[in-house]
Design a protein around this motif. Structure first.
Motif, short mmCIF file in Angstrom:
data_model
loop_
_atom_site.label_atom_id
_atom_site.label_comp_id
_atom_site.label_asym_id
_atom_site.label_seq_id
_atom_site.Cartn_x
_atom_site.Cartn_y
_atom_site.Cartn_z
N SER A 38 15.72 -35.09 -24.07
CA SER A 38 15.38 -36.12 -25.07
C SER A 38 13.88 -36.06 -25.29
N GLY A 39 13.54 -35.93 -26.55
CA GLY A 39 12.12 -35.82 -26.90
C GLY A 39 11.74 -37.01 -27.75
N THR A 40 10.81 -37.78 -27.29
CA THR A 40 10.39 -38.95 -28.05
C THR A 40 8.94 -38.75 -28.42
N LEU A 41 8.66 -38.74 -29.70
CA LEU A 41 7.32 -38.43 -30.15
C LEU A 41 6.70 -39.65 -30.82
N LEU A 42 5.56 -40.08 -30.27
CA LEU A 42 4.82 -41.15 -30.94
C LEU A 42 3.68 -40.50 -31.69
N PHE A 43 3.39 -41.02 -32.86
CA PHE A 43 2.35 -40.41 -33.68
C PHE A 43 1.55 -41.52 -34.33
N ASP A 44 0.22 -41.49 -34.16
CA ASP A 44 -0.58 -42.56 -34.77
C ASP A 44 -1.35 -42.06 -35.99
N GLY A 45 -0.95 -40.90 -36.50
CA GLY A 45 -1.62 -40.35 -37.67
C GLY A 45 -2.59 -39.25 -37.26
N GLU A 46 -3.01 -39.27 -36.01
CA GLU A 46 -3.97 -38.28 -35.54
C GLU A 46 -3.55 -37.67 -34.19
N TYR A 47 -3.07 -38.55 -33.32
CA TYR A 47 -2.69 -38.10 -31.98
C TYR A 47 -1.18 -38.20 -31.79
N LYS A 126 8.06 -52.37 -17.05
CA LYS A 126 6.89 -51.91 -16.32
C LYS A 126 7.04 -50.47 -15.84
N SER A 127 7.90 -49.68 -16.46
CA SER A 127 8.00 -48.30 -16.00
C SER A 127 6.68 -47.61 -16.34
N LYS A 128 6.39 -46.55 -15.60
CA LYS A 128 5.12 -45.83 -15.84
C LYS A 128 5.05 -45.35 -17.28
N ALA A 129 6.18 -44.76 -17.72
CA ALA A 129 6.19 -44.21 -19.08
C ALA A 129 5.85 -45.28 -20.09
N ASN A 130 6.44 -46.44 -19.91
CA ASN A 130 6.22 -47.52 -20.86
C ASN A 130 4.75 -47.96 -20.87
N MET A 131 4.17 -48.02 -19.67
CA MET A 131 2.76 -48.45 -19.61
C MET A 131 1.85 -47.41 -20.25
N ILE A 132 2.19 -46.12 -20.06
CA ILE A 132 1.38 -45.06 -20.68
C ILE A 132 1.49 -45.15 -22.20
N ILE A 133 2.70 -45.41 -22.67
CA ILE A 133 2.91 -45.55 -24.12
C ILE A 133 2.09 -46.72 -24.65
N LYS A 134 2.07 -47.80 -23.91
CA LYS A 134 1.30 -48.97 -24.36
C LYS A 134 -0.19 -48.64 -24.42
N PHE A 136 -1.46 -45.76 -24.92
CA PHE A 136 -1.64 -44.88 -26.08
C PHE A 136 -1.73 -45.69 -27.37
N ARG A 137 -0.85 -46.67 -27.48
CA ARG A 137 -0.84 -47.50 -28.70
C ARG A 137 -2.14 -48.30 -28.84
N LYS A 138 -2.76 -48.59 -27.71
CA LYS A 138 -4.04 -49.31 -27.78
C LYS A 138 -5.20 -48.36 -28.01
N GLY A 139 -4.91 -47.08 -28.14
CA GLY A 139 -5.98 -46.10 -28.42
C GLY A 139 -6.70 -45.64 -27.17
N ARG A 140 -6.13 -45.89 -25.99
CA ARG A 140 -6.80 -45.54 -24.74
C ARG A 140 -6.85 -44.03 -24.48
N TRP A 141 -5.98 -43.28 -25.16
CA TRP A 141 -5.98 -41.85 -24.91
C TRP A 141 -6.63 -41.05 -26.04
N ASN A 142 -7.30 -41.78 -26.92
CA ASN A 142 -7.99 -41.08 -28.02
C ASN A 142 -9.45 -40.89 -27.63
N ILE A 143 -9.66 -40.13 -26.58
CA ILE A 143 -11.02 -40.11 -26.04
C ILE A 143 -11.58 -38.71 -25.90
N CYS A 144 -12.88 -38.65 -26.01
CA CYS A 144 -13.61 -37.48 -25.55
C CYS A 144 -13.23 -36.17 -26.20
N ASP A 145 -12.92 -36.19 -27.47
CA ASP A 145 -12.46 -34.94 -28.06
C ASP A 145 -13.48 -34.24 -28.94
#
Ligand SMILES: Cc1cc2nc3c(=O)[nH]c(=O)nc-3n(C[C@H](O)[C@H](O)[C@H](O)COP(=O)(O)O)c2cc1C
Length: 416
Positions: A38-47, A126-134, A136-145
């Motif tokens: 199962s592949g779940t892809l989130l996309f915010d327009g850039e990441y 509170k699963s890890k995946a869910n927290m990572i997704i959250k 990401f949605r807050k823009g926490r992984w759009n860093i340092c590029d």
């Protein structure tokens, strides 16, 4: 079958628009179904952030193909572990608009939609995946590029540094010296003295098999030689000396001896940085605090070496804040592609900033790791990339092109 969950984040290539994203989903959907992924892809327009779930071998095989895809770059693994049950529904592929939570394409109808609505909006999940997704949605992984993609161009690498060998026969101890650079200043701000045997043999050839008293004596007295050598080389920055806290305590008058010798060479004790590892510090905290008090009283600075490699970590910092923290090479290594390491380093930078502690990344060997660390805000580096330790000498420093470019930008900003 061992069920595996893998999450990565990546950045879309410039030429990728919504048509290309749709085409990725369509292609992937069939493959994933055939592979029971199962592949779940989130996309915010850039990441992108993608969760892949399935058997370990299939997930890793799929990841290999995805990594080779030119439609995106800067792929960082955020989670890679075995799970006991599927969290993301049945095999296939779906795309979610990261900000709105709108599921653009569903392979398995409403059941999957309800999973995602639950996932994205239920604060109790509170699963890890869910927290990572959250995050990401807050823009926490759009860093340092930005810097990673900086075009390498014009200015040739600059070579600066004192280059002078010392005659080894003139001293009773032997050292290699490695620069610590400040890339904002484009300068070697510090050299670390690393003990060696005659001819450059490793430290254990000198230190092993010594009784504690003899070890502490050698530890302290060898530093006098190191200081004389640095004086002879004409280096004018700070000098980092590795010292066991126990040496400073049990060798009577050691701090005064080192400070006096430094002064006799015209080296202010303020230029001396005592480096200890977390474990040495925590092993006997009272002894360590005592040693630190004496060294600070003499004007010396303190640095925690190999931060993150030992057992003390944050608990040590709660009681004692050094001038410098040197982030261990194991954390720095391959940071460009490793989400957990990136998160750790970002936090170290953040708390160090608040506490007025200087951060040094040590063991930097790879240019893209360096680019990531630089973009994250680190300015002090030590590692083979810049310069290897040089026996009884100081090597020249290699300044990478992209730093030279960015320094211009930084200095323009400072002047403005
Ligand atoms: C962000 C992103 C996510 C992707 N997700 C998947 C996926 O879940 N499954 C898959 O088979 N291919 C996925 N792909 C496409 C693969 O990169 C690759 O094009 C496809 O698997 C076909 O592989 P091939 O070109 O080696 O035949 C994805 C590509 C991108 C850019």
């Amino acid at each position: 079958m061992t069920l595996h969950q893998l999450i990565y984040r990546s950045k879309k290539s410039q030429w990728v628009g919504s048509a290309e994203v749709r085409s990725i989903i369509e292609r992937s959907s069939t493959i994933n179904k055939n592979m029971s992924i199962s592949g779940t892809l989130l996309f915010d327009g850039e990441y992108f952030l993608q969760v892949l779930e399935g058997s370990q071998s299939e997930v890793l095989e799929c990841l290999c193909r995805i990594q080779a895809d030119p439609a995106h770059s800067q792929l960082v693994i955020l989670l890679d572990e075995t799970v006991d049950e599927r969290e993301f529904g049945t095999p296939g592929m779906q795309l979610i608009e990261s900000q709105t939570g709108i599921v653009s394409k569903l392979e398995d109808g409403l059941s999957n939609l309800s999973i995602f609505i639950r996932m994205l909006d239920n604060p109790g999940m509170k699963s890890k995946a869910n927290m990572i997704i959250k995050a990401f949605r807050k823009g926490r992984w759009n860093i340092c590029d930005e810097l990673i993609s900086i075009k390498k161009s014009a200015p040739p690498p600059q070579k600066t540094c004192v280059r002078k060998s010392i005659v080894e026969r003139s001293y009773p101890h032997y050292f290699a010296f490695q620069p610590i650079v400040d890339v904002n200043l484009m300068k070697v701000t510090c050299v670390e003295a690393l003990i060696r045997g005659f001819g450059g043999t490793p430290p254990y050839t000198v230190l092993n098999d010594l009784e504690p008293e003899a070890l502490f004596k050698l530890d302290v007295e060898s530093k006098l030689s190191a200081l004389s050598m640095v004086g002879e080389m004409g280096f004018e920055g700070s000098i980092a000396l590795n010292l066991l806290p126990m040496s400073l305590v049990s060798y009577q008058g050691s701090v005064e001896l080192i400070a006096k010798h430094a002064k006799s060479l015209g080296i202010s004790p303020r230029r001396l940085v005592i480096e200890v590892t977390e474990d040495q510090a925590i092993e006997n905290l009272d002894v360590f605090m005592e040693a630190i008090k004496t060294a600070r009283h003499a004007g010396m600075r303190l640095s925690i070496d190999d931060f993150g490699a030992g057992y003390a970590g944050l608990s040590l910092l709660a009681d004692f804040q050094p001038h410098k923290i040197k982030i261990d090479r194991k954390i720095v290594d391959n940071i460009k592609g490793n989400g957990p390491r990136q998160a750790i380093v970002k936090s170290v930078i953040e708390f160090s900033e608040r506490l007025g502690i200087e951060v040094v990344a040590e063991g930097v060997e790879d240019e893209s790791d360096l680019a990531w660390l630089f973009a994250a805000g680190i300015r002090n580096f030590q590692g083979y990339y810049f310069s290897r330790p040089a026996y009884m000498s100081l090597h020249e420093v290699n300044w990478p092109d992209f730093l030279v470019e960015d320094i211009d930008w930084v200095s323009q900003k400072v002047e403005a």
